[in-house]
Design a protein around this motif. Structure first.
Motif, PDB file in Angstrom:
ATOM      1  N   VAL A   1      54.616  13.639  43.745  1.00  0.00           N
ATOM      2  CA  VAL A   1      53.888  13.373  42.673  1.00  0.00           C
ATOM      3  C   VAL A   1      53.981  14.695  41.880  1.00  0.00           C
ATOM      4  O   VAL A   1      54.543  15.658  42.276  1.00  0.00           O
TER       5      VAL A   1
ATOM      6  N   HIS B   1      49.201  15.658  38.898  1.00  0.00           N
ATOM      7  CA  HIS B   1      48.456  14.483  39.526  1.00  0.00           C
ATOM      8  C   HIS B   1      47.230  14.797  40.165  1.00  0.00           C
ATOM      9  O   HIS B   1      47.452  15.368  41.225  1.00  0.00           O
ATOM     10  N   GLN B   2      46.228  14.089  39.807  1.00  0.00           N
ATOM     11  CA  GLN B   2      45.172  14.120  40.762  1.00  0.00           C
ATOM     12  C   GLN B   2      44.832  13.104  41.577  1.00  0.00           C
ATOM     13  O   GLN B   2      44.375  11.886  41.042  1.00  0.00           O
TER      14      GLN B   2
ATOM     15  N   ASP C   1      50.022   7.117  43.850  1.00  0.00           N
ATOM     16  CA  ASP C   1      50.752   7.962  42.922  1.00  0.00           C
ATOM     17  C   ASP C   1      50.772   7.496  41.373  1.00  0.00           C
ATOM     18  O   ASP C   1      51.324   7.785  40.607  1.00  0.00           O
ATOM     19  N   SER C   2      49.633   6.578  41.193  1.00  0.00           N
ATOM     20  CA  SER C   2      49.587   6.071  39.768  1.00  0.00           C
ATOM     21  C   SER C   2      48.170   6.657  39.146  1.00  0.00           C
ATOM     22  O   SER C   2      47.304   7.130  39.544  1.00  0.00           O
ATOM     23  N   PRO C   3      48.497   6.918  37.713  1.00  0.00           N
ATOM     24  CA  PRO C   3      47.463   7.342  36.987  1.00  0.00           C
ATOM     25  C   PRO C   3      46.521   6.263  36.735  1.00  0.00           C
ATOM     26  O   PRO C   3      45.308   6.326  36.060  1.00  0.00           O
TER      27      PRO C   3
END
Length: 205
Positions: free
Chosen positions: A70, A74-75, A138-140
């Motif tokens: 990522v 990325h959080q 790995d998606s927002p």
């Protein structure tokens, strides 16, 4: 595929946190960790690792399994946070979160919300409509949601849409559900009701 059937909260043992109980039973009692990516140039002995500053790797805390590459900004959204969001969504709409689980080693988490829409079909077959939630590490997005029909016996899952299905994309935000989220989930519920109505008509032909 790992999954856990959800017990009603009032049925849990008072001394046990129902969230912890569900996470443990569904093999979701781990955290997502993030580490920088580095490589060692092939320049002989003594070469020092070089970090790739703009990329990081996500991995499971329990077995170090890699989940995704990522951007470093990325959080990660932890399994506990995802499950808490699913419970909040089910409570907001008055639906039952029946089961949760994960696929791809934990890269994607999922949950099934029973909409309460169902129909009996010929041949001792029952069709129940669900909202299927899924969250990729790995998606927002907080989740993607779609309407599905589960046929029993056999636990066969089909899209519950007549025509082009709706795929609601729920973003992580300070607001629990945005007006756009409410509209898209409302459309999913309409798909479930319409699908049940079509099944009833077919069952009487």
């Amino acid at each position: 595929m790992n999954k856990q059937e959800i017990l009603r909260r009032k049925e849990h043992v008072p001394s046990i946190d129902p969230m912890d109980q569900t996470l443990n039973a569904a093999d979701l009692d781990w955290a997502i960790l993030k580490a920088p990516i580095s490589f060692t140039p092939l320049q002989g002995d003594g070469a020092l690792p070089t970090e790739i500053a703009e990329r990081s790797v996500l991995y499971r805390s329990d077995n170090n399994q890699k989940l995704a590459i990522v951007p470093s900004s990325h959080q990660p959204w932890q399994p506990r946070e995802v499950l808490d969001f699913y419970f909040s969504l089910s409570a907001f709409y008055g639906l039952a979160l029946e089961s949760v689980g994960h696929v791809q080693g934990g890269r994607r988490l999922w949950g099934l919300l029973n909409t309460g829409c169902s129909v009996s079909l010929p041949g001792d077959c029952n069709a129940t409509m669900y909202l299927l939630l899924s969250t990729c590490c790995d998606s927002p997005l907080a989740a993607q949601a779609s309407a599905v029909c589960m046929l029993e016996p056999g636990a066969i899952v089909l899209p519950a849409a007549i025509g082009e299905p709706t795929n609601a994309r729920i973003a992580r935000s300070f607001e629990f559900l945005t007006p756009s989220d409410l509209a898209e989930i409302g459309e999913l519920m309409r798909e479930c009701i319409t699908f049940v109505g079509a099944d009833r008509k077919l069952s009487h032909l």
